[in-house]
Motif scaffolding. Structure first.
Motif, PDB file in Angstrom:
ATOM      1  N   LEU B   9       0.860  -1.186   0.000  1.00 45.62           N
ATOM      2  CA  LEU B   9       0.000   0.000   0.000  1.00 45.62           C
ATOM      3  C   LEU B   9       0.899   1.240   0.000  1.00 45.62           C
ATOM      4  O   LEU B   9       2.112   1.138   0.142  1.00 45.62           O
ATOM      5  N   ALA B  10       0.273   2.410  -0.152  1.00 42.32           N
ATOM      6  CA  ALA B  10       1.052   3.650  -0.193  1.00 42.32           C
ATOM      7  C   ALA B  10       1.728   3.898   1.156  1.00 42.32           C
ATOM      8  O   ALA B  10       1.112   3.735   2.206  1.00 42.32           O
ATOM      9  N   GLY B  11       2.990   4.299   1.120  1.00 40.70           N
ATOM     10  CA  GLY B  11       3.743   4.555   2.345  1.00 40.70           C
ATOM     11  C   GLY B  11       3.156   5.686   3.167  1.00 40.70           C
ATOM     12  O   GLY B  11       3.191   5.672   4.394  1.00 40.70           O
ATOM     13  N   LYS B  12       2.532   6.659   2.488  1.00 38.64           N
ATOM     14  CA  LYS B  12       2.000   7.830   3.191  1.00 38.64           C
ATOM     15  C   LYS B  12       0.854   7.488   4.126  1.00 38.64           C
ATOM     16  O   LYS B  12       0.439   8.308   4.933  1.00 38.64           O
ATOM     17  N   LEU B  13       0.298   6.259   4.032  1.00 38.14           N
ATOM     18  CA  LEU B  13      -0.804   5.876   4.914  1.00 38.14           C
ATOM     19  C   LEU B  13      -0.352   5.685   6.356  1.00 38.14           C
ATOM     20  O   LEU B  13      -1.174   5.634   7.262  1.00 38.14           O
TER      21      LEU B  13
END
Lengths: 403, 403
Positions: B9-13
């Motif tokens: 998944l996106a790291g920014k989550l």
């Protein structure tokens, strides 16, 4: 007193533009224009009275008036889990079903969940414009892989990967593509799923049109072949867009991440419209017959449009076969530029969307998208006749330029 | 075969967490707990049959079944423009009205439109949690200014600015604050609007509760005093949350920017629920009487809750006056820690939200939010009696620790 005009907006908005199609639709709204430019299902085929009855029955339950859960109204998720289990040949759990405000919202929340800025997204060329908008807003790096008669050229995707590209997401409209009209073949589906597993990327299988097949059902979903495939679908094309009910089938951890974002985005959907969809989807006898009617009507219109193009243009305008969905993709073989043609077509009383509106890497100067859902066969024939009148001078000009 | 678990998944989550209140609500759903922890309007007061009748009448128009315009259903924007003109004492044009999927969506789209990452957002302390979620997701820098009995301490905001801080947005729940219960005084409203114009920042005046006044109407909106103020409101608290209709009144250039983002976020709202709201808001005779009933019922409940707190706790638990809205904010003066109290309160059969859930800069260890909308006066009295039983040991412990 200073004016609000001096209060700044976010600098990052600079690159954001409206959809060219939306802007075009404003120009084609004149009453004497037959518009094949839109992308709307036919409201005359939507079950208004059935929706009203379902609304009345739903509203007897006070819980339907209240906020609902962010992942969606429980009974709807149950019905969708059953439906999607049948579609994909495996048991889909309720925790893998997430209801969104139309499937555009699923795309938009998924872009947040799956993409960091600069991540690579592979789309199809020509591309679904709503997906491009979302991936651009997410600041993804977008690379396009062309379509052919079997759908996405998965072999070219494989070449990209072999050349060192590392997609985070591959987006495909697997059935009756918008705008390309084509359906991905089963062997391409298997190949795409295998690539996703091997190279650890997500596939977003965007499938709003799958139920709208004319002669035979669409192939098994790409999602059948891998849990790295997230499937999106919608009630908009089979029931009515006003319900704003789309859904996503994805691994639970993806659904949980989307849930966090949905809370911030709009808290939850409407229990009312979701209960209406529950009732209509659960009444499978009625639903099958309803969708069958929509298929029959659209199939007749598609046949009329494709037939009229063949009659009027012969080989000069090569048309996709219309095996389902809402659109036909056509390309002029005589050098006609569809952007140059459009103003003349409007003068002649017909509108379409030039291929360039869907272009990512290839400009599609000779292509166009035509929507056949909202006009009767004889109106579609008249539209094509008008198009033929508009085309003549361009083709002549093209020929004279070749002299 | 590799599992989808390995697809990232996106790291920014990483920084994103669920609302503490939502998690708490799951714990307080036991049947024998009287929950003052929720934040829901009372479904029993919502006009279900009236909504069903409006739906039936709306669905006679096929356009209601279709996609609608991104800024909202035209007739609703007309009604809202008229309504907001009356509220703000100036002519609000339809181009300044934008309908959203609940006012949470307006907040979320505005955060995108008004904030670049790192921009400074000033919120109130304690803060509306839904706003914090949005501003955090937008990667804003958040600074909190405390509330007192006159609402936001605009003098402290001025000090911040004098010290060199440059807010892009100041967010206020101007009427019957959630969770603080307080309403911003007219002089503070004027001062805030003047600051916004002088220092070129946007004010988001988030006003879902303004109509729910008990003794006298809420003051003129902050938006009355400047076009740098964007006003948000909603049908959720006066009609029903299921309609998912919120709206924004903002300068046209802000509305146009929000429109671009709305297209990507979810294309458009529901013409059906928007037409229902149109009909109900336009029927002003019925609406006035309906809202009057809601006010009367909520006022009696608020009085019962505040009275029971005074009876049971005297000065030990200082309670906001409940002049409107849905919440009371109360602070223990005897050192009781409300997070420590909560498990004992649940054992005693009553739930509330500890102040800490709304904290930005101040931790509010002794504070709590109580919602009075969904229980009858005698149930609220019982809830407070249970709370008193739960509190005794904590207060005793606090006192012995002071020895």
């Amino acid at each position: 007193m200073p004016d609000e005009e001096t209060v700044p907006l976010a600098g990052k908005l600079a690159g954001l533009t409206s959809s060219a199609i939306r802007d075009l639709l404003k120009l084609t709204a004149a009453a004497d224009v037959i518009s094949l430019a839109g992308g709307l299902p036919d409201a005359a085929l939507m079950p208004g009275p059935r929706i009203a009855a379902a609304a009345e029955s739903a509203l007897r339950n006070p819980a339907v008036l209240q906020y609902t859960e962010s992942p969606g109204w429980g009974p709807l998720r149950d019905v969708l889990a059953e439906r999607e289990s049948a579609r994909s040949g495996r048991t889909v759990g309720i925790g893998e079903v997430f209801v969104t405000h139309g499937s555009q919202q699923a795309l938009s929340l998924l872009a947040e969940v799956l993409l960091d800025p600069g991540a690579l997204v592979v789309v199809e060329d020509p591309a679904y414009v709503g997906a491009l908008q979302v991936f651009r807003a997410a600041r993804a790096r977008i690379v396009a892989v062309p379509l052919d008669n079997e759908g996405m050229r998965v072999d070219l995707l494989e070449e990209l990967i072999a050349a060192g590209q590392r997609p985070a997401v591959v987006h495909t409209v697997s059935n009756f593509h918008n705008p390309g009209s084509v359906t991905m073949s089963p062997r391409r589906r298997r190949a795409l799923a295998a690539l996703a597993e091997k190279h650890r990327f997500w596939v977003i299988e965007d499938d709003p049109y799958g139920e709208l097949w004319f002669d035979r059902p669409a192939p098994e979903p790409v999602a059948t072949y891998s849990s790295a495939v997230i499937r999106l679908s919608s009630a908009s094309k089979i029931l009515a867009p006003t319900l704003r009910v789309g859904w996503m089938v994805a691994p639970e951890r993806v659904c949980r991440a989307v849930e966090l974002l949905k809370q911030g985005a709009d808290l939850c959907g409407s229990a009312l419209t979701q209960q209406i969809v529950t009732e209509l989807l659960a009444d499978t006898g009625w639903l099958d017959s309803h969708i069958d009617t929509v298929r029959t009507v659209y199939a007749a219109r598609a046949t009329a449009l494709v037939g009229a193009v063949a009659d009027q243009f012969g080989d000069r305008l090569r048309c996709s076969s219309a095996a389902g969905g809402m659109f036909v993709w056509a390309e002029f073989t005589d050098g006609t530029d569809t952007r140059e043609l459009l103003p003349r077509a409007l003068d002649a009383g017909v509108a379409f969307v030039p291929g360039q509106a869907f272009a990512v890497a290839t400009p599609y100067p000779h292509a166009m998208r035509m929507c056949f859902t909202t006009a009767a066969p004889e109106v579609l024939a008249e539209a094509v006749a008008r198009l033929a009148r508009a085309v003549e001078p361009v083709a002549a000009a093209g020929q004279s330029a070749q002299l």
